[in-house]
Design an enzyme around this catalytic site. Sequence first.
Site, short mmCIF file in Angstrom:
data_model
loop_
_atom_site.label_atom_id
_atom_site.label_comp_id
_atom_site.label_asym_id
_atom_site.label_seq_id
_atom_site.Cartn_x
_atom_site.Cartn_y
_atom_site.Cartn_z
N HIS A 1 -17.63 10.20 53.00
CA HIS A 1 -16.36 9.52 52.71
C HIS A 1 -16.50 8.06 53.11
O HIS A 1 -17.13 7.75 54.10
CB HIS A 1 -15.21 10.17 53.49
CG HIS A 1 -13.86 9.86 52.90
ND1 HIS A 1 -13.17 8.72 53.23
CD2 HIS A 1 -13.12 10.54 52.00
CE1 HIS A 1 -12.05 8.70 52.54
NE2 HIS A 1 -11.99 9.80 51.78
N GLU B 1 -12.53 17.51 49.30
CA GLU B 1 -12.83 18.20 48.05
C GLU B 1 -13.53 19.54 48.25
O GLU B 1 -13.50 20.41 47.39
CB GLU B 1 -13.70 17.31 47.15
CG GLU B 1 -13.09 15.96 46.84
CD GLU B 1 -11.88 16.04 45.96
OE1 GLU B 1 -11.05 16.96 46.16
OE2 GLU B 1 -11.75 15.20 45.06
N1 ACO Z 1 -24.73 13.62 49.84
C1 ACO Z 1 -25.87 12.99 50.13
N2 ACO Z 1 -25.96 11.71 50.52
C2 ACO Z 1 -24.81 11.03 50.62
C3 ACO Z 1 -23.57 11.62 50.35
C4 ACO Z 1 -23.56 12.96 49.95
N3 ACO Z 1 -22.42 13.58 49.66
N4 ACO Z 1 -22.60 10.70 50.55
C5 ACO Z 1 -23.19 9.57 50.92
N5 ACO Z 1 -24.55 9.77 50.96
C6 ACO Z 1 -25.56 8.81 51.32
C7 ACO Z 1 -25.83 7.84 50.17
O1 ACO Z 1 -26.83 8.29 49.31
C8 ACO Z 1 -26.27 6.61 50.92
O2 ACO Z 1 -27.58 6.81 51.42
P1 ACO Z 1 -28.60 5.57 51.55
O3 ACO Z 1 -27.92 4.55 52.44
O4 ACO Z 1 -29.81 6.19 52.14
O5 ACO Z 1 -28.75 5.05 50.16
C9 ACO Z 1 -25.33 6.61 52.08
O6 ACO Z 1 -25.07 7.99 52.37
C10 ACO Z 1 -24.03 5.88 51.69
O7 ACO Z 1 -23.12 6.20 52.57
P2 ACO Z 1 -21.69 5.52 52.52
O8 ACO Z 1 -21.83 4.04 52.31
O9 ACO Z 1 -20.95 5.98 53.72
O10 ACO Z 1 -21.08 6.22 51.26
P3 ACO Z 1 -20.08 5.62 50.22
O11 ACO Z 1 -18.91 5.05 50.92
O12 ACO Z 1 -20.79 4.73 49.28
O13 ACO Z 1 -19.66 6.93 49.41
C11 ACO Z 1 -18.63 8.83 48.64
C12 ACO Z 1 -18.55 7.72 49.68
C13 ACO Z 1 -18.60 8.19 47.25
C14 ACO Z 1 -17.44 9.75 48.77
C15 ACO Z 1 -19.94 9.60 48.86
O14 ACO Z 1 -20.00 10.14 50.15
C16 ACO Z 1 -20.18 10.68 47.82
O15 ACO Z 1 -20.68 10.39 46.74
N6 ACO Z 1 -19.84 11.98 48.14
C17 ACO Z 1 -20.02 13.04 47.20
C18 ACO Z 1 -18.89 13.07 46.18
C19 ACO Z 1 -17.57 13.51 46.80
O16 ACO Z 1 -17.52 14.43 47.60
N7 ACO Z 1 -16.49 12.81 46.39
C20 ACO Z 1 -15.15 13.08 46.89
C21 ACO Z 1 -14.76 12.11 47.93
S1 ACO Z 1 -13.17 12.48 48.62
C22 ACO Z 1 -12.05 11.84 47.52
O17 ACO Z 1 -12.29 10.87 46.85
C23 ACO Z 1 -10.76 12.49 47.35
#
Ligand code: ACO
Length: 362
Positions: free
Chosen positions: A246, A304
């Site tokens: 998140h 989610e």
């Molecule tokens: N699985 C694996 N790796 C992840 C995940 C995940 N679910 N979420 C973040 N990461 C990793 C990214 O690949 C990235 O890695 P890196 O730095 O090695 O490239 C790093 O963690 C990025 O972390 P953040 O900057 O904290 O993540 P960001 O704020 O960009 O993303 C998001 C938040 C979009 C929700 C992300 O966690 C994600 O894609 N989750 C999966 C989809 C999901 O569950 N969406 C629902 C969110 S809740 C809502 O909107 C109601």
Amino acid sequence: MQGLDGIVAAETVLSDVDGANGRLVIRGHPVEELARHATAESAAHLLLSGFFNGGPAEPDAFASAIGKAREEVFEHLSNILEVIASLPPVEALRAGLALLPDGHDFPVALRLLAAPAVLTPAIIRLRRGEAPLAPAPDMSQSADMLRMLSGVEASDASCRALDAYLATVSDHGLNASTFTARVVASTQAGLGSAAIAALSALKGPLHGGAPGPVLEMLKAIDAPHKAEPWLAGALARGERLMGFGHRIYKVRDPRADALKAAIEELSKAEARTSRLALAEAVEDAALRILKRKKPDRPLETNVEFYTAVLLDALGFPADSFTCVFATGRMPGWIAHAREQELTGRLVRPQSRYVGPATKQAA
Ligand code: ACO
């Protein structure tokens, strides 16, 4: 900068998301309290109070006004339901919303609150070859939505579980869809325009499009002992695990536990087999693997994950989960849109130009 991380772009009286401590307060009420006691209508009442001349009235009258609005929406849209139901459910919902009259006043808000509760079950039924059912305006929003979905009256426990879900997701600070709603509202385009734009933002898998893929993941994993290798394989392919991570929460999303508690209540009341045990095993394995693979990133369970388990247990098909999310989030979108409209200020940030230098004419 690219994702506006940490930028405060609005002041709001609606909800406070404390990402460091995993707390969410909606107009003074902790989300856990709303999940236990609120209904779809009382959560909407809480969010919309004070934003309109002429509404919302006291809670019972407000609930029956939403019921009447469900009837009105069904009558207004019944001729086009079959056409829009050929689209994927969230696109069908967007098309239905687009056919409602736009505006800024309370009747517009009532129709927007009612529309996803009517359209979602109608679209699901048409897609499985069944006729849509007309709303029963005297029922609660959750009871009517479940009845229009299955054709029979839902149990109190199911209605309570859906109310818990709809109240839990009713507002959440300046998430991508709510921000979108505020940008559109700031142009004075109307509440319907703001809601349609918000739904378009919600549908993406990084936001409200995640719970469908969560259910697909649970189905693919199928048994607790297969969780670890399946999840490790997905991460090795560079995929994100849906339902985890998140932007704001650096600890567990408080809504995950609120929804898990709602599923436990539902399972207890109805002794029904949900995918809860499998989900718990998958969650444990995912958190272990994410900690191992991304030790510097606090990646925890988000809303989610248990949304998928709860909506599946209530009989909603996976491809409609985002529509149910939109039903719950609609009061938040409308309240934020009104809050923005009332500031009278256009949202208009700037970009920094990093393209080619100006070419001088030869
Ligand atoms: N699985 C694996 N790796 C992840 C995940 C995940 N679910 N979420 C973040 N990461 C990793 C990214 O690949 C990235 O890695 P890196 O730095 O090695 O490239 C790093 O963690 C990025 O972390 P953040 O900057 O904290 O993540 P960001 O704020 O960009 O993303 C998001 C938040 C979009 C929700 C992300 O966690 C994600 O894609 N989750 C999966 C989809 C999901 O569950 N969406 C629902 C969110 S809740 C809502 O909107 C109601």
